[in-house]
Design an enzyme around this catalytic site. Structure first.
Site, PDB file in Angstrom:
ATOM      1  N   LEU A 138     -75.884  67.124  52.830  1.00  8.00           N
ATOM      2  CA  LEU A 138     -76.674  67.304  51.509  1.00  8.00           C
ATOM      3  C   LEU A 138     -77.493  67.338  53.125  1.00  8.00           C
ATOM      4  O   LEU A 138     -78.560  67.989  54.240  1.00  8.00           O
ATOM      5  CB  LEU A 138     -76.779  65.630  51.822  1.00  8.00           C
ATOM      6  CG  LEU A 138     -76.079  64.867  50.596  1.00  8.00           C
ATOM      7  CD1 LEU A 138     -75.608  63.162  50.600  1.00  8.00           C
ATOM      8  CD2 LEU A 138     -75.650  65.487  49.441  1.00  8.00           C
ATOM      9  N   ASP A 139     -79.224  68.078  52.383  1.00 12.11           N
ATOM     10  CA  ASP A 139     -80.413  67.962  52.305  1.00 12.11           C
ATOM     11  C   ASP A 139     -80.877  66.757  52.541  1.00 12.11           C
ATOM     12  O   ASP A 139     -80.340  65.868  52.716  1.00 12.11           O
ATOM     13  CB  ASP A 139     -81.256  68.687  51.049  1.00 12.11           C
ATOM     14  CG  ASP A 139     -81.000  70.163  50.661  1.00 12.11           C
ATOM     15  OD1 ASP A 139     -79.678  70.837  50.980  1.00 12.11           O
ATOM     16  OD2 ASP A 139     -81.278  69.702  49.401  1.00 12.11           O
ATOM     17  N   LYS A 140     -81.871  67.301  53.760  1.00  8.42           N
ATOM     18  CA  LYS A 140     -82.740  65.250  54.626  1.00  8.42           C
ATOM     19  C   LYS A 140     -83.059  64.614  53.479  1.00  8.42           C
ATOM     20  O   LYS A 140     -82.743  63.643  53.325  1.00  8.42           O
ATOM     21  CB  LYS A 140     -83.885  66.753  55.626  1.00  8.42           C
ATOM     22  CG  LYS A 140     -84.428  65.726  56.305  1.00  8.42           C
ATOM     23  CD  LYS A 140     -85.467  65.888  56.931  1.00  8.42           C
ATOM     24  CE  LYS A 140     -86.345  64.424  58.074  1.00  8.42           C
ATOM     25  NZ  LYS A 140     -87.478  65.198  58.584  1.00  8.42           N
ATOM     26  N   ARG A 238     -81.408  72.607  44.132  1.00 11.01           N
ATOM     27  CA  ARG A 238     -83.413  73.273  44.522  1.00 11.01           C
ATOM     28  C   ARG A 238     -83.855  74.252  43.661  1.00 11.01           C
ATOM     29  O   ARG A 238     -84.770  74.375  43.218  1.00 11.01           O
ATOM     30  CB  ARG A 238     -83.521  72.380  44.990  1.00 11.01           C
ATOM     31  CG  ARG A 238     -83.659  71.085  45.999  1.00 11.01           C
ATOM     32  CD  ARG A 238     -83.090  70.740  47.346  1.00 11.01           C
ATOM     33  NE  ARG A 238     -84.522  70.949  47.560  1.00 11.01           N
ATOM     34  CZ  ARG A 238     -84.936  71.072  49.191  1.00 11.01           C
ATOM     35  NH1 ARG A 238     -84.135  70.779  50.266  1.00 11.01           N
ATOM     36  NH2 ARG A 238     -85.901  71.345  49.264  1.00 11.01           N
TER      37      ARG A 238
END
Length: 339
Positions: A138-140, A238
């Site tokens: 997962l992204d930060k 995104r």
């Protein structure tokens, strides 16, 4: 491309192109990184070393080995984690926003992998020490559910299921503006942005990427969406939303950072949460069905955007908007993630 791995490709439509450009594109690397690998002899063309300026020929077989970064050991750290499911084969973490998933330059400590190693439990070794059992990422600044394998067998089976699109991952997102319809599929390839290697972008020569979006609610300035991943490219949701002119609110990287105060989001937080995860257990075959209610910051943001203040204290606002209503049957293994 992760360090310590090997990838290969066969030249087809790119005959005549420089070797460093081919390696950079296929490995999501910068041209400088690709040229360094070639100079160090970790790129072989038909089993032989070539220069970066080598012009590829049809059917050339290229094998690239990306060595691990030297001199950095992953240090176990005592960092609290929200574990929502665990047995001897795997665990599922409800990751907090702001936590980097694995060590990398600039983030050698404080990551999820550091925290997992600090628990002292076995972890799969197939992905390398810096990946320590990770099946996906997962992204930060994206929160939510993430699978970790404890054994190499579980890692192999779960990774295969992910590649075969047998793992259901559904995210909740809020985007700026309004989609033209209640459902939208974005099928656009993704790769490193050739103008900025710190970003990803829609690139025609990139890797295939598909996301299905369903609008759950339409508010004054935003849409509440359910996103279903068919592939798992970096920053996929995104980028896909940004590509259709409706970036995720709070996403400074891809155009959604404006109006953060209107959304009531804290700095560097975007409205994207991995809320629902469903997969077959790699050993028992039982369905594992896990849900993570919106964390406090996103609940408060949704309450403000929807002009429904009661959502700020609702146990799971996603239920209000039918997020979990699909045609799929619900499995026997179930858990609930706290926020």
């Amino acid at each position: 491309m992760s360090a310590g791995l090997t990838f290969s490709f066969t030249v087809a439509d790119n005959a005549g192109e420089r070797l460093d450009l081919l390696v950079a594109r296929h490995g999501d690397l910068s041209r400088t990184q690709a040229a360094t690998l070639i100079a160090n002899g970790t790129v072989l063309v038909n089993g032989e070393r070539q220069k970066a300026s080598y012009r590829a020929e049809p059917e050339d077989a290229v094998v690239v080995t990306v060595p691990p970064p030297p001199g950095r050991d992953v240090v176990p750290e005592q960092i609290p984690l929200d574990i929502v499911y665990e047995d001897e084969h795997l665990l599922v973490v409800n990751k907090a926003a702001g936590m980097v998933v694995h060590p990398a330059p600039g983030n050698w400590s404080g990551t999820l992998v550091n925290a997992l190693m600090g628990r002292g439990e076995p972890l799969a070794e197939g992905g390398g020490e810096d990946r320590a059992g990770l099946v996906h990422r997962l992204d930060k600044d994206t929160s939510g559910l993430l699978v970790v394998a404890k054994t190499d067998e579980s890692h192999r089976i779960l990774s295969g299921a992910l590649a075969a699109r047998q793992v259901t991952r559904r995210y909740v997102a809020v985007c700026w503006g309004h989609l033209n319809a209640d459902s939208l599929t974005v099928d656009k390839p993704i790769a490193r942005d050739p103008r900025d290697r710190t970003r990803m972008a829609i690139v025609q020569t990139g890797k295939a990427a598909r996301t299905d979006f369903t609008r759950l609610a339409r508010f004054d300035s935003v849409d509440l969406l359910r996103a279903h991943l068919h592939t798992g490219r970096t920053h996929q949701i995104r980028i896909h939303l940004s590509s259709v002119g409706h970036p995720v609110i709070g996403d400074d990287t891809y155009g959604g950072g404006g109006g953060r105060k209107l959304a009531g989001l804290p700095p560097r937080r975007h409205f994207l949460h991995a809320a629902w995860l469903r997969f077959k257990h790699p050993v028992s075959g039982a369905i594992v069905d896990l849900r993570s209610p919106l964390p406090t910051d996103l609940r408060q943001s949704l309450a403000a955007l929807s002009d429904m203040p009661e959502l700020a204290t609702h146990q799971d606002p996603l239920d209000v908007f039918g997020f979990y209503h699909t045609d799929e049957s619900v499995g026997s293994a179930r858990g609930a993630a706290s926020d």
